[in-house]
Design a protein around this motif. Sequence first.
Motif, short mmCIF file in Angstrom:
data_model
loop_
_atom_site.label_atom_id
_atom_site.label_comp_id
_atom_site.label_asym_id
_atom_site.label_seq_id
_atom_site.Cartn_x
_atom_site.Cartn_y
_atom_site.Cartn_z
N MET A 7 4.62 3.14 -46.20
CA MET A 7 5.27 3.03 -45.04
C MET A 7 4.31 4.12 -44.01
O MET A 7 4.13 3.37 -42.77
CB MET A 7 6.55 3.75 -45.24
CG MET A 7 7.52 3.82 -43.79
SD MET A 7 8.98 4.20 -43.97
CE MET A 7 9.86 2.97 -45.11
N GLY A 8 3.82 5.03 -44.33
CA GLY A 8 2.91 5.91 -43.44
C GLY A 8 1.81 5.20 -43.16
O GLY A 8 1.38 5.36 -41.77
N ASN A 9 1.14 4.66 -43.84
CA ASN A 9 -0.27 3.84 -43.71
C ASN A 9 0.28 2.87 -42.66
O ASN A 9 -0.74 2.61 -41.78
CB ASN A 9 -0.57 3.11 -44.84
CG ASN A 9 -1.21 4.08 -45.91
OD1 ASN A 9 -1.33 3.90 -47.03
ND2 ASN A 9 -1.70 5.30 -45.86
N ILE A 10 1.11 1.86 -43.01
CA ILE A 10 1.45 0.90 -42.06
C ILE A 10 1.97 1.35 -40.60
O ILE A 10 1.40 0.79 -39.69
CB ILE A 10 2.36 -0.15 -42.61
CG1 ILE A 10 2.06 -0.84 -44.05
CG2 ILE A 10 2.93 -1.19 -41.51
CD1 ILE A 10 2.97 -1.58 -44.48
N THR A 11 2.67 2.23 -40.51
CA THR A 11 2.94 2.96 -39.38
C THR A 11 1.91 3.52 -38.59
O THR A 11 1.73 3.29 -37.40
CB THR A 11 3.90 4.28 -39.62
OG1 THR A 11 5.08 3.61 -40.30
CG2 THR A 11 4.47 4.78 -38.29
N ALA A 12 0.91 4.14 -38.93
CA ALA A 12 -0.27 4.71 -38.43
C ALA A 12 -1.08 3.41 -37.97
O ALA A 12 -1.76 3.52 -36.70
CB ALA A 12 -1.24 5.52 -39.33
N GLU A 13 -1.36 2.31 -38.82
CA GLU A 13 -2.13 1.27 -38.52
C GLU A 13 -1.38 0.76 -37.18
O GLU A 13 -2.18 0.22 -36.26
CB GLU A 13 -2.28 0.28 -39.52
CG GLU A 13 -3.10 0.77 -40.90
CD GLU A 13 -2.99 0.05 -41.89
OE1 GLU A 13 -2.08 -0.89 -41.99
OE2 GLU A 13 -3.87 0.41 -42.86
N LEU A 14 -0.29 0.23 -37.17
CA LEU A 14 0.52 -0.23 -36.18
C LEU A 14 0.25 0.60 -34.91
O LEU A 14 0.12 0.12 -33.65
CB LEU A 14 2.04 -0.08 -36.38
CG LEU A 14 2.58 -1.51 -36.77
CD1 LEU A 14 4.06 -1.48 -36.90
CD2 LEU A 14 2.19 -2.66 -35.60
N PHE A 15 0.47 2.15 -35.01
CA PHE A 15 0.14 2.90 -33.85
C PHE A 15 -1.38 2.67 -33.23
O PHE A 15 -1.33 2.55 -31.96
CB PHE A 15 0.29 4.43 -34.14
CG PHE A 15 -0.25 5.35 -33.12
CD1 PHE A 15 0.55 5.78 -32.18
CD2 PHE A 15 -1.54 5.79 -33.35
CE1 PHE A 15 0.35 6.65 -31.21
CE2 PHE A 15 -2.00 6.71 -32.09
CZ PHE A 15 -1.12 7.30 -31.22
N PHE A 16 -2.28 2.61 -34.13
CA PHE A 16 -3.62 2.39 -33.52
C PHE A 16 -3.89 1.04 -32.82
O PHE A 16 -4.71 1.08 -31.83
CB PHE A 16 -4.68 2.69 -34.67
CG PHE A 16 -4.55 4.30 -34.78
CD1 PHE A 16 -5.25 5.26 -33.73
CD2 PHE A 16 -4.18 4.84 -35.92
CE1 PHE A 16 -5.62 6.37 -34.10
CE2 PHE A 16 -4.39 6.25 -36.12
CZ PHE A 16 -4.90 7.13 -35.25
N GLU A 17 -3.08 0.15 -33.42
CA GLU A 17 -3.31 -1.32 -32.85
C GLU A 17 -2.68 -1.03 -31.24
O GLU A 17 -3.27 -1.69 -30.24
CB GLU A 17 -2.17 -2.23 -33.45
CG GLU A 17 -3.08 -2.89 -34.67
CD GLU A 17 -2.15 -3.88 -35.53
OE1 GLU A 17 -1.51 -4.73 -34.64
OE2 GLU A 17 -2.33 -3.97 -36.54
N HIS A 18 -1.46 -0.52 -31.16
CA HIS A 18 -1.06 -0.28 -29.80
C HIS A 18 -1.90 0.57 -28.87
O HIS A 18 -2.18 0.21 -27.69
CB HIS A 18 0.23 0.69 -29.96
CG HIS A 18 1.43 -0.68 -30.21
ND1 HIS A 18 1.84 -1.39 -29.33
CD2 HIS A 18 2.06 -0.45 -31.39
CE1 HIS A 18 2.91 -2.02 -30.12
NE2 HIS A 18 3.00 -1.79 -31.31
N PHE A 19 -2.48 1.49 -29.51
CA PHE A 19 -3.41 2.57 -28.72
C PHE A 19 -4.44 1.78 -28.17
O PHE A 19 -4.93 2.11 -27.17
CB PHE A 19 -3.85 3.64 -29.55
CG PHE A 19 -4.52 4.67 -29.13
CD1 PHE A 19 -3.81 5.58 -28.05
CD2 PHE A 19 -6.00 4.94 -29.05
CE1 PHE A 19 -4.58 6.59 -27.30
CE2 PHE A 19 -6.46 5.90 -28.35
CZ PHE A 19 -5.89 6.74 -27.62
N LYS A 20 -5.12 0.92 -29.12
CA LYS A 20 -6.39 0.44 -28.78
C LYS A 20 -6.08 -0.96 -27.77
O LYS A 20 -7.11 -1.10 -26.92
CB LYS A 20 -7.20 -0.33 -29.88
CG LYS A 20 -7.67 0.62 -30.90
CD LYS A 20 -8.21 -0.13 -32.29
CE LYS A 20 -8.67 0.97 -33.33
NZ LYS A 20 -9.04 0.25 -34.53
N ALA A 21 -4.93 -1.37 -27.75
CA ALA A 21 -4.58 -2.43 -26.78
C ALA A 21 -4.30 -1.79 -25.35
O ALA A 21 -4.69 -2.55 -24.26
CB ALA A 21 -3.30 -3.13 -27.03
N GLY A 22 -4.04 -0.39 -25.36
CA GLY A 22 -3.99 0.11 -23.94
C GLY A 22 -2.94 -0.62 -23.07
O GLY A 22 -1.78 -0.90 -23.51
#
Length: 341
Positions: free
Chosen positions: A302-317
Amino acid sequence: MSTKTKVTIHDIAEKLNITASTVSRALNDNPRISDATKKAVLKTAKQLNYQPNNIAAALRHGKSYIIGVIVPTADRFFFASVVRGIEEIANNLNYKVIICQSYDNYEKEVQTIEALLNARVDGIIASIGKNTENFDHFKKVQSKGIPLVLFDRTTDELEVSQVMIDDYLGSYKTVEHLIQQGCRRIAHFTSPKKVSVFKERLRGYTDALRDYEIPYDEQLVIKSDLQLEDGRESMKKLLKLKQMPDAVFSASDYAAMGAMQVLKERDIQIPEQVALAGFSNEPFTSFTDPPLTTVDQRSIKMGNITAELFFEHFKAGEKGIVSQKTVLKPELIVRKSTLRK
């Protein structure tokens, strides 16, 4: 006692008789600065106990390389494991994690959000506290264009990406297992709070009873904060009924442990007289006597997927990505506390 203010790059520059911009470049390992100058700057910075101003750096570069993570409490194995999973991804990308605890206190949660925003974190990952019913502080994060991802305890009132396990399925499978072991009078420990995870676990419990044509009895549903002492008190209430339950399914391993203590104190056999199951797969559940049947929440995943989702949002800006809801499949861990057959 010295009253000198915090050491700055200007202090280092003055000591070495170079410019502040040269010091800044040396600290940031700029290739235009000689190795000798870098070495001298780093040595002087250490001597003067220089601490970089991360907020100022974040303002200059637009990134702080820090993520704020809010959990209800860090001393639960589940939340600690989720944080570990988040850090595994974040650290590989040279990001640091600030861990904050809300203690399920709404005011504390609001203050924590404000502190993280003031610290210029690059984003926030959170599990909502039990007592939170107003989400304006999370909406403030969104209004500032800062990535926000929720895990475990989430809400549909916020248009954000969420990661959770299928609490309904975990609960349904547990009650179904108890029924298959011959249990017919199954009690349930739940929370009075409007938290999605507990509502879903209660729904799984009631639906399993209905599907197996077992009448729902409101006397068997006990609401509490689901801590160990709550489990003790809840079990005592059930034992005062004219007909005690033949099984207890708790939405928390801690409350299940409290129930186990009371049953053992009264020489009530587990699982022969009362089968017992919890939820979360806390480490102690495999060491109880008998070992406790429970539901594993796949916390590191759950932590892995949560962080991956976060960075997807962050990169999308500013372009952004559509909010996603990721639901993980739980695993029922069957142990001796429920095995009658």
